[in-house]
Write an enzyme that holds these catalytic residues in place. Sequence first.
Site, short mmCIF file in Angstrom:
data_model
loop_
_atom_site.label_atom_id
_atom_site.label_comp_id
_atom_site.label_asym_id
_atom_site.label_seq_id
_atom_site.Cartn_x
_atom_site.Cartn_y
_atom_site.Cartn_z
CG ASN A 1 -0.33 -0.04 2.53
OD1 ASN A 1 0.84 -0.38 2.65
ND2 ASN A 1 -1.08 0.31 3.56
CG ASP B 1 0.25 -3.94 10.77
OD1 ASP B 1 0.70 -3.43 9.73
OD2 ASP B 1 -0.94 -3.85 11.13
#
Length: 453
Positions: A122, A333
């Site tokens: 992303n 993450d």
Amino acid sequence: MPNSNAIATSRNTRPAPAALLIRGGRVIDPAGGRDGRYDVLVENGRISAIGEPGSLDPAQLAMPGMSEETPVLDASGLIVAPGFVDMHVHLREPGFEYKETIETGCRAAVAGGVTSVACMANTDPVNDNAAVTQYILEKARKAGFANVFPIGAVSVGLAGERMAEFGEMVEAGIVAVSDDGMPVVDSALMRRALEYARMFHLPVIVHEEDPGLCCGAVMHEGGMSVRLGLKGMPSAGESVMVARDIELLRTSKGRLHIAHISCAEAVEMVRRAKAEGLDVTAEATPHHFILDDTAVESYNTNAKMKPPLRSVGDVEAVRRGLADGTIDAIATDHAPHHRDEKVCEFDKAAFGIVGLETMLPLSLELVRRGCIDLGRMIDAMSVRPSRVLGIGRGSLAVGAVADIVVFDPEREWTLHADAMATKSRNTPFEGWKLKGKAVWTLVGGTVVWEDAR
Ligand SMILES: [Zn+2]
């Protein structure tokens, strides 16, 4: 500067020594079933020998390239393990260099003992084609520090409509596909992605979030969200998607990897799917096994992430899942955000926290609490993520690439966000007294991080 006595050195500025000896550490190599005191000899970027302490003394060995000048790292009292593989990192470049660059992200990785990162798609432009994949790899090569393994998008532009061209990205170097950050809402697209990825032996990494159930929500749905007057995401917002994808996996085969699993129901579903023999794996983040939704009580935007911090029961379920191997990997993450994206109202703040530099001490906390042992921790941080991605790391076998972390499990330090190597400062662990630190991080036989006392 990260720390007055910590040194980060790019591989490109310091060539690998022909040979290097790591002496006297406790070597834990779950893949090879080794746990004990050994010396580790590294030559030309690979592990060339492992022997009883004292048996690999360079002065005694008449090996080519070996001499009394061979550098020796004294690892007595320290743990020597295969370098950590963080399979879930947002490096933000291209497009969001004000949050992180490939270089700052890779430096943060090695500061945390992470020798390989898999970076999510992303970015801007999205990594949905070979040109972006090549750009990331080129930047990573220039940066040095950690190895970077790009993850390609499932759908073009992460829009969830048209499947990206996996084949050309595989040729360019991707190791998995994921629309992480966005769920793949269209079940038919998800099914086709599993089938298509199977042809390339790629895992499909899924961000499980039902948009209808989670729309506009900012934290876990429960007593705390009611008290704070914040809109909550129910656990079902995650578990219904996990249930769907396991069903799709059953019919389409392929390989499914569940990113940042956070609720008890989802962990149980993965447990049952594994028992059934389906090719499903999962990861959990340190924040999901250390913190629960009470961390949001002060409206601290650094406790805002997706999936959200859940209930105490969910945290316990994640810990049990890690202990019995239902949850394969620990991943961070790592999601850097600029200060302005966090210093604002809770509702408006960005989701996500940085994690590369706190993964080791927070995971060691699970060991100290007796949830897992050190071998399982290293299995979850090195061996299994490497296997899921198929990158051939996570091993200290003779002949393996010398990606090695030497860490002190007892070193106490206080986390000061301003001293971190990552470019952003969004951590809920600011000011925490932590225990455990990487002392040396080697990538391809070169010391790229040193924090020796
Ligand atoms: Zn993510």
